[in-house]
Design a protein around this motif. Sequence first.
Motif, PDB file in Angstrom:
ATOM      1  N   LEU A 183      35.390  38.654  40.053  1.00  0.00           N
ATOM      2  CA  LEU A 183      35.186  38.588  38.757  1.00  0.00           C
ATOM      3  C   LEU A 183      34.914  37.315  38.136  1.00  0.00           C
ATOM      4  O   LEU A 183      34.726  37.352  36.838  1.00  0.00           O
ATOM      5  CB  LEU A 183      35.996  39.577  37.913  1.00  0.00           C
ATOM      6  CG  LEU A 183      36.061  41.077  38.425  1.00  0.00           C
ATOM      7  CD1 LEU A 183      37.226  41.911  37.993  1.00  0.00           C
ATOM      8  CD2 LEU A 183      34.994  41.612  38.115  1.00  0.00           C
ATOM      9  N   GLY A 184      35.076  36.522  38.899  1.00  0.00           N
ATOM     10  CA  GLY A 184      34.855  35.035  38.237  1.00  0.00           C
ATOM     11  C   GLY A 184      36.018  34.437  37.963  1.00  0.00           C
ATOM     12  O   GLY A 184      36.006  33.156  37.455  1.00  0.00           O
ATOM     13  N   ALA A 185      37.091  34.770  38.127  1.00  0.00           N
ATOM     14  CA  ALA A 185      38.483  34.136  37.818  1.00  0.00           C
ATOM     15  C   ALA A 185      39.366  33.679  39.058  1.00  0.00           C
ATOM     16  O   ALA A 185      38.941  33.925  40.224  1.00  0.00           O
ATOM     17  CB  ALA A 185      39.434  35.069  37.246  1.00  0.00           C
TER      18      ALA A 185
ATOM     19  N   ILE B  56      39.553  36.275  32.434  1.00  0.00           N
ATOM     20  CA  ILE B  56      37.812  36.827  32.536  1.00  0.00           C
ATOM     21  C   ILE B  56      37.628  37.031  31.160  1.00  0.00           C
ATOM     22  O   ILE B  56      38.249  37.563  30.159  1.00  0.00           O
ATOM     23  CB  ILE B  56      38.463  38.172  33.241  1.00  0.00           C
ATOM     24  CG1 ILE B  56      38.882  38.078  34.621  1.00  0.00           C
ATOM     25  CG2 ILE B  56      37.286  39.121  33.014  1.00  0.00           C
ATOM     26  CD1 ILE B  56      39.171  39.334  35.364  1.00  0.00           C
ATOM     27  N   GLU B  57      36.427  36.633  30.991  1.00  0.00           N
ATOM     28  CA  GLU B  57      35.669  36.634  29.939  1.00  0.00           C
ATOM     29  C   GLU B  57      35.177  38.292  29.402  1.00  0.00           C
ATOM     30  O   GLU B  57      34.955  39.042  30.419  1.00  0.00           O
ATOM     31  CB  GLU B  57      34.398  35.972  29.777  1.00  0.00           C
ATOM     32  CG  GLU B  57      34.349  34.581  29.803  1.00  0.00           C
ATOM     33  CD  GLU B  57      33.172  33.705  29.723  1.00  0.00           C
ATOM     34  OE1 GLU B  57      32.355  34.497  29.748  1.00  0.00           O
ATOM     35  OE2 GLU B  57      33.241  32.548  29.960  1.00  0.00           O
ATOM     36  N   THR B  58      35.488  38.610  28.221  1.00  0.00           N
ATOM     37  CA  THR B  58      35.048  40.159  27.808  1.00  0.00           C
ATOM     38  C   THR B  58      33.576  40.171  27.799  1.00  0.00           C
ATOM     39  O   THR B  58      32.681  39.154  27.452  1.00  0.00           O
ATOM     40  CB  THR B  58      35.838  40.255  26.512  1.00  0.00           C
ATOM     41  OG1 THR B  58      35.424  39.465  25.469  1.00  0.00           O
ATOM     42  CG2 THR B  58      37.278  40.331  26.385  1.00  0.00           C
ATOM     43  N   ASP B  59      33.193  41.344  27.930  1.00  0.00           N
ATOM     44  CA  ASP B  59      31.714  41.793  28.012  1.00  0.00           C
ATOM     45  C   ASP B  59      31.141  41.559  26.619  1.00  0.00           C
ATOM     46  O   ASP B  59      31.911  42.336  25.528  1.00  0.00           O
ATOM     47  CB  ASP B  59      31.344  42.974  28.722  1.00  0.00           C
ATOM     48  CG  ASP B  59      31.793  43.189  30.154  1.00  0.00           C
ATOM     49  OD1 ASP B  59      31.483  42.104  30.628  1.00  0.00           O
ATOM     50  OD2 ASP B  59      32.116  44.163  30.630  1.00  0.00           O
TER      51      ASP B  59
ATOM     52  N   ARG C 124      40.352  40.271  43.889  1.00  0.00           N
ATOM     53  CA  ARG C 124      39.454  41.110  42.716  1.00  0.00           C
ATOM     54  C   ARG C 124      39.303  40.068  41.594  1.00  0.00           C
ATOM     55  O   ARG C 124      38.108  40.005  41.034  1.00  0.00           O
ATOM     56  CB  ARG C 124      40.503  42.373  42.173  1.00  0.00           C
ATOM     57  CG  ARG C 124      39.780  43.169  41.458  1.00  0.00           C
ATOM     58  CD  ARG C 124      38.622  43.862  42.229  1.00  0.00           C
ATOM     59  NE  ARG C 124      38.016  44.953  41.224  1.00  0.00           N
ATOM     60  CZ  ARG C 124      36.516  44.660  40.991  1.00  0.00           C
ATOM     61  NH1 ARG C 124      35.902  43.679  41.450  1.00  0.00           N
ATOM     62  NH2 ARG C 124      35.847  45.475  40.168  1.00  0.00           N
ATOM     63  N   ALA C 125      40.029  39.315  41.293  1.00  0.00           N
ATOM     64  CA  ALA C 125      40.013  38.298  40.348  1.00  0.00           C
ATOM     65  C   ALA C 125      38.863  37.280  40.534  1.00  0.00           C
ATOM     66  O   ALA C 125      38.080  36.855  39.550  1.00  0.00           O
ATOM     67  CB  ALA C 125      41.273  37.578  39.897  1.00  0.00           C
ATOM     68  N   GLU C 126      38.946  36.921  41.894  1.00  0.00           N
ATOM     69  CA  GLU C 126      37.806  35.828  42.177  1.00  0.00           C
ATOM     70  C   GLU C 126      36.372  36.767  42.163  1.00  0.00           C
ATOM     71  O   GLU C 126      35.520  35.983  42.064  1.00  0.00           O
ATOM     72  CB  GLU C 126      38.163  35.311  43.763  1.00  0.00           C
ATOM     73  CG  GLU C 126      39.282  34.451  43.844  1.00  0.00           C
ATOM     74  CD  GLU C 126      39.822  33.977  45.143  1.00  0.00           C
ATOM     75  OE1 GLU C 126      39.254  34.511  46.027  1.00  0.00           O
ATOM     76  OE2 GLU C 126      40.748  32.941  45.023  1.00  0.00           O
TER      77      GLU C 126
ATOM     78  N   ALA D 221      45.043  36.356  35.412  1.00  0.00           N
ATOM     79  CA  ALA D 221      43.438  36.805  35.658  1.00  0.00           C
ATOM     80  C   ALA D 221      43.018  37.339  34.336  1.00  0.00           C
ATOM     81  O   ALA D 221      41.615  37.083  34.037  1.00  0.00           O
ATOM     82  CB  ALA D 221      43.622  37.322  36.890  1.00  0.00           C
ATOM     83  N   TRP D 222      43.642  38.299  33.862  1.00  0.00           N
ATOM     84  CA  TRP D 222      42.934  39.336  32.797  1.00  0.00           C
ATOM     85  C   TRP D 222      42.658  38.358  31.547  1.00  0.00           C
ATOM     86  O   TRP D 222      41.664  38.438  30.911  1.00  0.00           O
ATOM     87  CB  TRP D 222      44.087  40.433  32.492  1.00  0.00           C
ATOM     88  CG  TRP D 222      43.647  41.171  31.353  1.00  0.00           C
ATOM     89  CD1 TRP D 222      43.036  42.270  31.559  1.00  0.00           C
ATOM     90  CD2 TRP D 222      43.859  41.218  30.084  1.00  0.00           C
ATOM     91  NE1 TRP D 222      42.745  43.219  30.691  1.00  0.00           N
ATOM     92  CE2 TRP D 222      43.392  42.419  29.485  1.00  0.00           C
ATOM     93  CE3 TRP D 222      44.390  40.189  29.176  1.00  0.00           C
ATOM     94  CZ2 TRP D 222      43.172  42.528  27.959  1.00  0.00           C
ATOM     95  CZ3 TRP D 222      44.734  40.760  27.856  1.00  0.00           C
ATOM     96  CH2 TRP D 222      44.070  41.679  27.277  1.00  0.00           C
TER      97      TRP D 222
END
Length: 201
Positions: A145-147, A198-201, A141-143, A194-195
């Motif tokens: 989302l780009g992490a 991940i960049e916040t929106d 899931r992290a990958e 990972a959290w």
Amino acid sequence: MPDLQTLRYGLRGAVTKWFEKPAVSLLVALRISPDMATVIGMLIALVAAYYVSQGDFVLGGILVLAGAVFDLLDGGIARATNSVSKRGALTDSVFDRISELALLIGLGMYFTSGADADETAVLLAFAAVGGSLMVSYVRARAEGLGAKGTAGFLTRPERIVVTVIGLVLGYPMAVLWILGIGTPLSAAWRFVDAWRAIETD
């Protein structure tokens, strides 16, 4: 002092140089394909799970190691024969999970009846199953989302080492305690890492 990740990659490099490359060359010469190696590894793991469920931990541990060897080599065979594919990667990942779940189920079954029945062991087996799945899920899931999603400990190679040593030495409960507690903690660590990445929106 080198961190856990550095030690892991250093060990991986040594295994690749002294074992994986020669073994891959042999299997390629024997015309063993990557998918064949993946399937062989899973079948050996299923046999290992049966013996573990019957209390034959030494043989089970040896078979776990044998199955892990094929699991280690399938990617090397794919690269050596220029046959890396997304289907192969998917098959490898899914069969890895089947192999690991089968073994944990086998351990849990051993402790469900007879003189060695132990509710704590069964609960630990369930926890290890959940933790193992979550370690893989968080990474996937992290990958997506780009992490990276690779942080943590008790990844599959470490879990195999713990399992083989514990079974061969005759300490299945030690295996369950380590995996039952360690894998959920590893999944939690990976999630937090990972959290944060991940960049916040």
